[in-house]
Scaffold this motif. Structure first.
Motif, short mmCIF file in Angstrom:
data_model
loop_
_atom_site.label_atom_id
_atom_site.label_comp_id
_atom_site.label_asym_id
_atom_site.label_seq_id
_atom_site.Cartn_x
_atom_site.Cartn_y
_atom_site.Cartn_z
N ARG A 285 87.75 55.14 21.59
CA ARG A 285 86.72 54.39 22.33
C ARG A 285 86.73 52.92 21.93
NH1 ARG A 285 81.36 53.25 21.17
NH2 ARG A 285 80.00 53.00 22.99
N LYS A 288 89.60 51.07 23.48
CA LYS A 288 89.41 50.78 24.90
C LYS A 288 88.31 49.73 25.11
CE LYS A 288 90.94 55.30 26.53
NZ LYS A 288 90.56 56.51 27.29
N LEU A 289 87.35 49.65 24.17
CA LEU A 289 86.23 48.70 24.31
C LEU A 289 86.61 47.27 23.94
CD1 LEU A 289 83.22 48.45 25.01
CD2 LEU A 289 82.72 48.92 22.60
N PRO A 291 89.32 45.30 24.55
CA PRO A 291 89.77 44.41 25.64
C PRO A 291 88.65 44.02 26.59
CG PRO A 291 91.32 46.21 25.32
CD PRO A 291 90.11 46.53 24.50
N GLU A 292 87.70 44.97 26.85
CA GLU A 292 86.58 44.64 27.74
C GLU A 292 85.66 43.61 27.09
OE1 GLU A 292 84.65 48.23 28.71
OE2 GLU A 292 86.35 49.13 29.79
N TYR A 293 85.44 43.71 25.81
CA TYR A 293 84.59 42.72 25.12
C TYR A 293 85.24 41.33 25.13
CZ TYR A 293 82.01 40.34 21.46
OH TYR A 293 81.27 39.42 20.75
N GLN A 294 86.53 41.31 24.91
CA GLN A 294 87.22 40.02 24.94
C GLN A 294 87.18 39.40 26.33
OE1 GLN A 294 91.10 40.90 23.43
NE2 GLN A 294 90.42 40.97 21.26
N ALA A 295 87.15 40.20 27.35
CA ALA A 295 87.11 39.69 28.72
C ALA A 295 85.70 39.26 29.12
CB ALA A 295 87.65 40.74 29.70
N ALA A 296 84.64 40.00 28.74
CA ALA A 296 83.24 39.67 29.10
C ALA A 296 82.37 39.99 27.91
CB ALA A 296 82.81 40.42 30.34
N LYS A 297 82.20 38.99 27.05
CA LYS A 297 81.48 39.24 25.81
C LYS A 297 79.99 39.50 26.04
CE LYS A 297 84.61 36.54 22.90
NZ LYS A 297 84.72 35.44 21.92
N THR A 300 79.24 42.87 27.73
CA THR A 300 79.55 43.97 26.80
C THR A 300 78.52 44.07 25.72
OG1 THR A 300 81.90 43.58 27.23
CG2 THR A 300 81.33 44.92 25.32
N ARG A 303 75.39 45.71 27.20
CA ARG A 303 75.62 47.13 27.45
C ARG A 303 75.62 47.93 26.15
NH1 ARG A 303 80.11 50.40 28.12
NH2 ARG A 303 81.52 48.65 27.83
#
Length: 387
Positions: A285, A288-289, A291-297, A300, A303
């Motif tokens: 988990r 996978k999390l 890359p999403e945090y780096q894209a939209a801190k 994220t 959430r």
């Protein structure tokens, strides 16, 4: 009137007088026998009137009749279950098999012996045991004749010899056994040892018999001490009962303990597998999390915060809300709200201002918490996931 009654004028009716009145006296017996001999001699070829006796042909006829009678008297029958011992002038001659047989009368004699019947003898009495106690024992032996000749001639009386051998064997075995063996637990052993000892004793004598069974009929202590032995036997029975109960309890507890051990082992293995899989899931988990945090801190962070608070508040029945800029802390009784909701009652707030105030307080508290711990929360979260 009697023939010789007095006063008959001399006219006595004497039976020995003939009709002519002459007194002849009683008849002559020699004359009677002589007449009979003459008639008998004439019948078989003799010369009557000369007293010559029986002739040669008559003698042959008499001898022939005597021989026939002698021959017929020698016929006898041996039963199916018997064997006949034929003695000739008192000496053993042969064995007569079952069926119709013949023997020479006055020369041979037949002694029938039953070889199929099972006979029995018993021995009893007070006997001394190995531990110097006295017991009353009653034994019975069953046997069968297998050799009629040995049974009849090997000893004077085979039955009496077997009786003495049984008594000797029984006393020997009882004398080498303890009292409790004779009375209770060792009866079968005493029986078997007595049988073996009896067979060893009678074997050299060649009695012509075989022992088919030995029965231990009864064994008891003397009447004077019977009550004490009854108590001892009852104690032994209680001991055996307690032992059996303990063995049954052990057989019951042991499988149960083994089942508990197996269950605990399986639960430990399942717990290990669960923790390992949960850790692996957290790692995946986090991977996978990231890359999403780096894209939209910002998104994220919010959430993650919402999910965390949802998880925390979901396990609590009470919520305390700290209003920014205020001195009062709001208490929200979620447990009572949920209880009333389950019972079908409706929960209402006093006014719309309270609702707006609650929404505003929650929003301010959330923003303040996010802004003040943004960097620290993210750093801890990622560090924990990386490990």
């Amino acid at each position: 009137m009697a023939w010789n009654e007095p006063g008959n004028n001399g006219n006595d009716n004497d039976p020995w007088k003939n009709r002519g009145g002459r007194d002849q006296g009683p008849p002559d017996l020699d004359e009677v026998f002589r007449k009979f001999n003459n008639k008998f001699g004439g019948m078989f070829g003799g010369k009557p009137g000369k007293g010559g006796g029986i002739g040669g042909a008559g003698m042959v006829f008499v001898l022939l009749i005597a021989f026939v009678v002698w021959a017929l008297s020698g016929i006898y029958t041996v039963k199916e279950a018997e064997r006949g011992i034929v003695l000739q002038f008192g000496e053993f001659n042969r064995i007569a098999e079952p069926g119709l047989r013949w023997k020479m009368t006055f020369i041979e004699r037949v002694i029938p012996i039953d070889i199929e019947a099972v006979r029995s003898l018993s021995a009893s009495g007070f006997m001394l045991t190995e531990d110097e106690n006295v017991v009353s024992v009653e034994f019975e032996v069953q046997y069968r004749v297998v050799d009629p000749t040995l049974y009849r001639f090997s000893v004077t009386d085979a039955d009496h010899s077997l009786q003495q051998a049984l008594d000797s064997a029984l006393r020997y075995v009882v004398g080498h056994s303890r009292m409790d063996q004779v009375l209770t637990t060792g009866r079968e052993l005493v029986r078997q040892r007595t049988w073996d000892e009896l067979t060893k004793i009678i074997e050299p004598y060649n009695l012509g018999i075989i022992v088919t069974d030995v029965n231990f009929k009864d064994s008891r202590p003397p009447a004077e001490v019977k009550d004490a032995f009854d108590d001892a036997i009852a104690a032994q029975e209680d001991e055996e009962r307690f032992i059996r109960e303990a063995e049954a309890y052990a057989r019951e507890i042991e499988p149960r303990a083994r089942g508990q051990v197996t269950r605990m082992t399986q639960e430990a293995e399942a717990y290990r597998e669960r923790i390992t899989l949960e850790a692996q899931g957290e790692v995946e988990r986090f991977e996978k999390l990231l890359p999403e945090y780096q894209a939209a801190k910002q998104v994220t962070r919010e959430r993650l915060y919402i999910e965390t608070m949802e998880q925390v508040l979901g396990n609590s029945s009470k919520v305390l809300v700290d209003v920014k800029g205020g001195n009062n802390m709001m208490y929200l009784p979620l447990d009572k709200i949920m209880q009333q909701s389950k019972s079908g009652t409706q929960v209402t707030l006093s006014s719309q201002n309270d609702i707006n105030q609650l929404r505003q307080s929650l929003g301010q508290s959330r923003n303040s918490t996010v802004n003040s711990s943004d960097d620290r929360f993210s750093r801890d979260r990622f560090n924990n996931g990386g490990r």
